[in-house]
Motif scaffolding. Sequence first.
Motif, mmCIF file in Angstrom:
data_model
loop_
_atom_site.group_PDB
_atom_site.id
_atom_site.type_symbol
_atom_site.label_atom_id
_atom_site.label_comp_id
_atom_site.label_asym_id
_atom_site.label_seq_id
_atom_site.Cartn_x
_atom_site.Cartn_y
_atom_site.Cartn_z
ATOM 1 N N THR A 102 -47.219 7.870 -5.304
ATOM 2 C CA THR A 102 -46.023 7.469 -6.034
ATOM 3 C C THR A 102 -44.771 7.855 -5.242
ATOM 4 N N PRO A 103 -43.838 6.920 -5.050
ATOM 5 C CA PRO A 103 -43.834 5.527 -5.500
ATOM 6 C C PRO A 103 -44.197 4.533 -4.385
ATOM 7 N N HIS A 104 -44.682 5.045 -3.237
ATOM 8 C CA HIS A 104 -44.748 4.196 -2.042
ATOM 9 C C HIS A 104 -46.088 3.494 -1.839
ATOM 10 N N ASN A 105 -47.170 4.055 -2.398
ATOM 11 C CA ASN A 105 -48.502 3.471 -2.221
ATOM 12 C C ASN A 105 -48.740 3.114 -0.757
ATOM 13 N N SER A 106 -48.645 4.112 0.111
ATOM 14 C CA SER A 106 -48.826 3.888 1.545
ATOM 15 C C SER A 106 -49.756 4.941 2.120
ATOM 16 N N ALA A 107 -50.889 4.482 2.657
ATOM 17 C CA ALA A 107 -51.806 5.407 3.321
ATOM 18 C C ALA A 107 -51.335 5.740 4.726
ATOM 19 N N ASN A 108 -50.406 4.954 5.255
ATOM 20 C CA ASN A 108 -49.982 5.123 6.650
ATOM 21 C C ASN A 108 -48.666 5.869 6.805
ATOM 22 N N LEU A 109 -47.918 6.045 5.727
ATOM 23 C CA LEU A 109 -46.662 6.782 5.798
ATOM 24 C C LEU A 109 -46.942 8.210 6.254
ATOM 25 N N TRP B 192 -61.143 12.281 -3.322
ATOM 26 C CA TRP B 192 -59.905 11.648 -3.764
ATOM 27 C C TRP B 192 -58.891 11.468 -2.645
ATOM 28 N N ASN B 193 -58.902 12.378 -1.660
ATOM 29 C CA ASN B 193 -57.903 12.317 -0.592
ATOM 30 C C ASN B 193 -58.425 11.623 0.651
ATOM 31 N N ASP B 194 -59.500 10.869 0.515
ATOM 32 C CA ASP B 194 -60.054 10.070 1.602
ATOM 33 C C ASP B 194 -59.335 8.713 1.620
ATOM 34 N N THR B 195 -58.876 8.276 2.794
ATOM 35 C CA THR B 195 -58.069 7.052 2.880
ATOM 36 C C THR B 195 -58.742 5.941 3.676
ATOM 37 N N PRO C 270 -56.045 3.664 -2.275
ATOM 38 C CA PRO C 270 -57.204 3.923 -1.415
ATOM 39 C C PRO C 270 -58.070 5.078 -1.875
ATOM 40 N N GLY C 271 -57.462 6.049 -2.578
ATOM 41 C CA GLY C 271 -58.236 7.187 -3.048
ATOM 42 C C GLY C 271 -59.080 6.922 -4.270
ATOM 43 N N PHE C 272 -58.865 5.796 -4.952
ATOM 44 C CA PHE C 272 -59.614 5.492 -6.164
ATOM 45 C C PHE C 272 -61.075 5.168 -5.822
ATOM 46 N N ALA D 273 -58.809 -1.341 -0.804
ATOM 47 C CA ALA D 273 -57.916 -1.116 -1.943
ATOM 48 C C ALA D 273 -56.880 -2.233 -2.042
ATOM 49 N N ALA D 274 -56.303 -2.622 -0.908
ATOM 50 C CA ALA D 274 -55.319 -3.705 -0.913
ATOM 51 C C ALA D 274 -55.948 -5.016 -1.384
ATOM 52 N N GLU D 275 -57.178 -5.257 -0.969
ATOM 53 C CA GLU D 275 -57.885 -6.471 -1.380
ATOM 54 C C GLU D 275 -58.112 -6.491 -2.889
ATOM 55 N N LEU D 276 -58.601 -5.380 -3.442
ATOM 56 C CA LEU D 276 -58.811 -5.312 -4.888
ATOM 57 C C LEU D 276 -57.497 -5.413 -5.645
#
Length: 482
Positions: free
Chosen positions: A337-344, A96-99, A124-126, A105-108
Amino acid sequence: MYLGIDLGTSGLRALMTDASGQPVASAEAQYSAQHPHPGWSEQDPGSWITALDQAMAQLQGTPGYSGIRGIAVAGHMHGAVLLDRADQVLRPCILWNDTRSAAEAAELDATDEVRSLSGNIVFPGFTAPKLLWVQRHEPEIFAKTAKVLLPAAYLNLHLTGRHVADMSDSAGTSWLDVGARDWSERLLGAGHMRRDQMPDLVEGCTAAGTLRPELAARWGLRPDVVVSGGAGDNAAAACGTGVMAEGQGFVSLGTSGVVLAARDGFHPDPATAVHTFCHAIPDRWYQMGVMLSATDCMNWLGRITGRSPAELTAPIGDQLGPPGTATFFPYLSGERTPHNSANLRGGFEGLGVQTTTDDLARAVMEGVSFGLRDCLEALKATGAGLERCLVIGGGSKSLYWVRLLATVLNLPLCLPKDGEFGAALGAARLARLAVTGEPPSEVLLTPEIAQVIEPEAALREQYEARYQLFRRQTAERLKPVA
C-alpha cells in the motif's frame, strides 16, 4: 485455561491465559526462513511442528496447564503449504514476503471479476499467484497437490486432523469471496484451482475440531480440548487489542508496518491497494494498509552499520525535533500500500559530507512514518474513519518514533500499558469464545492505556511539507526508466 499460538515468520509463541483472560505463562521457539534465490522466501512447515512441541514442553508443569480447554492458532498470512493426498508436504511453504509470482499476480489482477469478488488487488505475496507459479515452474508438484493450506490451517490440521481454516486468513488468498465469506468458484477457476483443494471454512471464534488424542496424551491435556478456527495474524492482533467495531484501529510498528481499521460492513476499494479482509468474528471485516518493511528498515541499517537498533536510536533521545535533511525511502522489499510494486526499491536522498549515522537513523524513522501515512490516506479513501489509534509493535518502544508518527499521521496514538495485547492474546481469546460461546464484545476488550501521544502542533506544518515532498519523490522513483 486457554492457549493462543502465534505462528510468526521467525518463531512461534504460545500464550496461556486463565478464565478471566489474564496471561499466565508463555513459551517461545525459533526457526528460520530460506531465501534460495533473490525475491524468494520459503520455510519448512515441519519446523513449525517442532517449535510447537518445544513450546508445549516448556509450558508443561505450569500451574493450571492441564486445565487448558481451548486452543487457537494465529498465523502469518498468504503462505502456501502444498499437500498430497496423504497430507505429506510437497515443497517448502512459499511465504507472504516472497515476490517470485509478480507476473502471475498481475495476470490474475487483470482477470474479470477478480478484484470485485476478492475485494482486493492480487498482490505477489498472496496465495493464488503462488499456485499459478507452481503450475508453470513445478508442474509435477502442482499435479500432486490435493490440498493447499495456509500456515495456520496447517497447524490446525496437525492439531485436529481436519483441513480447516478461518475466514480472516482465507481472505488473503484471492480465492475467497470476501463479502460472501465463502470460496468463489470464479476465483478458484481463474487460478486453475478447485474447491476440493481448499480447506473447510469456519469463523475464527467457532470450533474447528478437537485436539487429536495422541497429541492430548503426549502433551498431558484432557481429550476434549476444542481447537477454534483461529485467525490471520493481523485479525488476531485486532482481537488482542479489542479492535472490532467501526472507528477502532491500530498502527503496528513491527517488522512490517500496518494501519488497520475495523469495519462493520464490507467496503472494498481495491484501487487504493488497501487490504479488505474478513475479521475473525462473524459479520465484521477490517481494512488495512500494509508496508512490507517498517522496523525491518532499522534492522537493515543496524546490519550495515554494525549497531543494534537500540544503539542507533538512543542518541536521538525522546523529544521530537524538526525533520532531518536526509530522506529515506523504505522500500527494501518492494511495497504493497499504496504502490503495489514488487520492484520498487529503497534508498537515501539528500546525503552530504556532514551526514551522520544519527541522521540516517532519524531518516529511516521518518521514511517509515511517511509510508504509514500513505497507508492512512489510502484507508481514508475507502471511508474508514479513525480519530485515534492504538500503537503496537517493537517500534512503539521508541517514544521518539511514536511522537514522530503521531505528528506525521496527525492522529493521537495510544500506548497500551505493558502486557499482552497482540496476536497470541487474540488467539487465546478466540479459543475462549469457541469454548464458552460468550459474546465477542465481552471478551475482545481494549487494553488499559498508559499514555496518549498527541501530534506536535508546532512541528505539524514542517512534517506535512516533508511528507508531500516524500510523495513527489516517490512518484519519480516509480516512473519506468527509459
